[in-house]
Design an enzyme around this catalytic site. Structure first.
Site, mmCIF file in Angstrom:
data_model
loop_
_atom_site.group_PDB
_atom_site.id
_atom_site.type_symbol
_atom_site.label_atom_id
_atom_site.label_comp_id
_atom_site.label_asym_id
_atom_site.label_seq_id
_atom_site.Cartn_x
_atom_site.Cartn_y
_atom_site.Cartn_z
ATOM 1 N N ASP A 67 0.771 -1.272 0.073
ATOM 2 C CA ASP A 67 -0.027 0.198 -0.082
ATOM 3 C C ASP A 67 0.878 1.136 -0.093
ATOM 4 O O ASP A 67 1.947 1.180 0.094
ATOM 5 C CB ASP A 67 -0.935 -0.003 1.100
ATOM 6 N N HIS A 138 -7.120 -5.326 10.140
ATOM 7 C CA HIS A 138 -6.868 -4.718 8.756
ATOM 8 C C HIS A 138 -5.555 -5.467 8.191
ATOM 9 O O HIS A 138 -4.631 -5.745 9.118
ATOM 10 C CB HIS A 138 -6.924 -3.205 8.572
ATOM 11 N N GLU A 143 -9.602 -2.234 5.642
ATOM 12 C CA GLU A 143 -10.233 -1.928 6.917
ATOM 13 C C GLU A 143 -11.425 -2.938 7.068
ATOM 14 O O GLU A 143 -12.037 -3.454 6.160
ATOM 15 C CB GLU A 143 -10.747 -0.491 7.049
#
Ligand code: F6R
Length: 235
Positions: A67, A138, A143
């Site tokens: 990410d 998460h 999430e």
């Protein structure tokens, strides 16, 4: 899913680094999936140590990070690109052209996410994915939600994640509210998964003892992964 309990952070890091090193030695062209945050820092340190001792060679490895925050350029000291350079890539020999992270300042996030998925597929998929876990369960920035999201996409961070990550920023207001994150499907497609969790993640790991898989606890999807090792520091 195997949960291995260890006595401290250093033992956890050494165990994770050993699995990654074995992967790279067995397949020098491995595609590795990497995570940021405090959990894997020790793992990266161990891998750098092995490289410096000439026990490990990353010259044919390709990497994809989970990410990146939206809005932070590479040079921002809290971007995940910056984190990876500081903690790992500046110290080992992964060729710069083989290092991939989602671009948090892309003009079109949707296109960027699609291109990221294609790049991963083009390299033959991820051989080993390293993960941490959020206190709320998460993985990547997937999430808790009512559904599992499959592919890399722009996601909203929850208030609890923004609060948890504020420790790295000057104020909570400076924490980006969205990120680009590999999806649950992207993560689950990795051939092997190693998750590192410190003692502060005891609640999230305890939840995993229940045989319940729910998007409200994203990490629980790992029950369905055929080769997943969780290394957890039990106090
Ligand atoms: C980081 C990531 C996150 C972290 C998680 C735990 O790339 O994807 O899922 O792994 O937030 O963070 P730490 O290790 O800082 O507790």
């Amino acid at each position: 899913m195997r949960i291995i309990t260890v006595k401290d952070y250093d033992t956890m890091s050494a165990a994770a680094a050993k699995i990654i090193a074995e992967q790279v030695r067995t397949k020098p062209t491995s595609v590795l999936g990497f995570a940021t945050g405090s959990s894997p820092v020790g793992t990266y340190k161990q891998l750098v140590k092995m490289y410096k001792a000439k026990k490990l060679d990353f010259s044919q490895v390709t990497t994809f990070n989970l990410d990146e925050y939206c809005g932070l350029p590479k040079k921002h000291n809290q971007s995940y690109y910056y984190f990876m350079m500081e903690n790992f890539f500046n110290h080992v020999n992964v060729p710069k052209g083989n290092i991939f992270l989602p671009n948090g300042v892309a003009a079109d996030f949707k296109k960027e996410c699609e291109a990221y998925e294609k790049k991963i597929a083009g390299k033959g998929g991820i051989d080993l994915q390293l993960l941490g876990v959020g206190a709320n369960g998460h993985i990547g920035f997937n999430e808790p939600d009512s559904v599992f999201h499959n592919k890399t996409m722009q996601v909203n961070l929850t208030d609890s994640t923004i609060k948890a990550n504020a420790r790295f920023f000057e104020s909570m207001n400076d924490v980006p509210k969205t990120a680009l994150s590999m999806g649950i499907g992207t993560i689950m497609a990795a051939k092997k998964i190693v998750l590192v969790a410190g003692a502060e993640k005891a609640k999230a790991i305890k939840e995993l003892e229940k045989p319940i898989v729910s998007p409200q606890n994203p990490v629980s999807i790992l029950h369905y992964h055929p080769d997943c090792t969780i290394i957890f520091v039990k106090e």
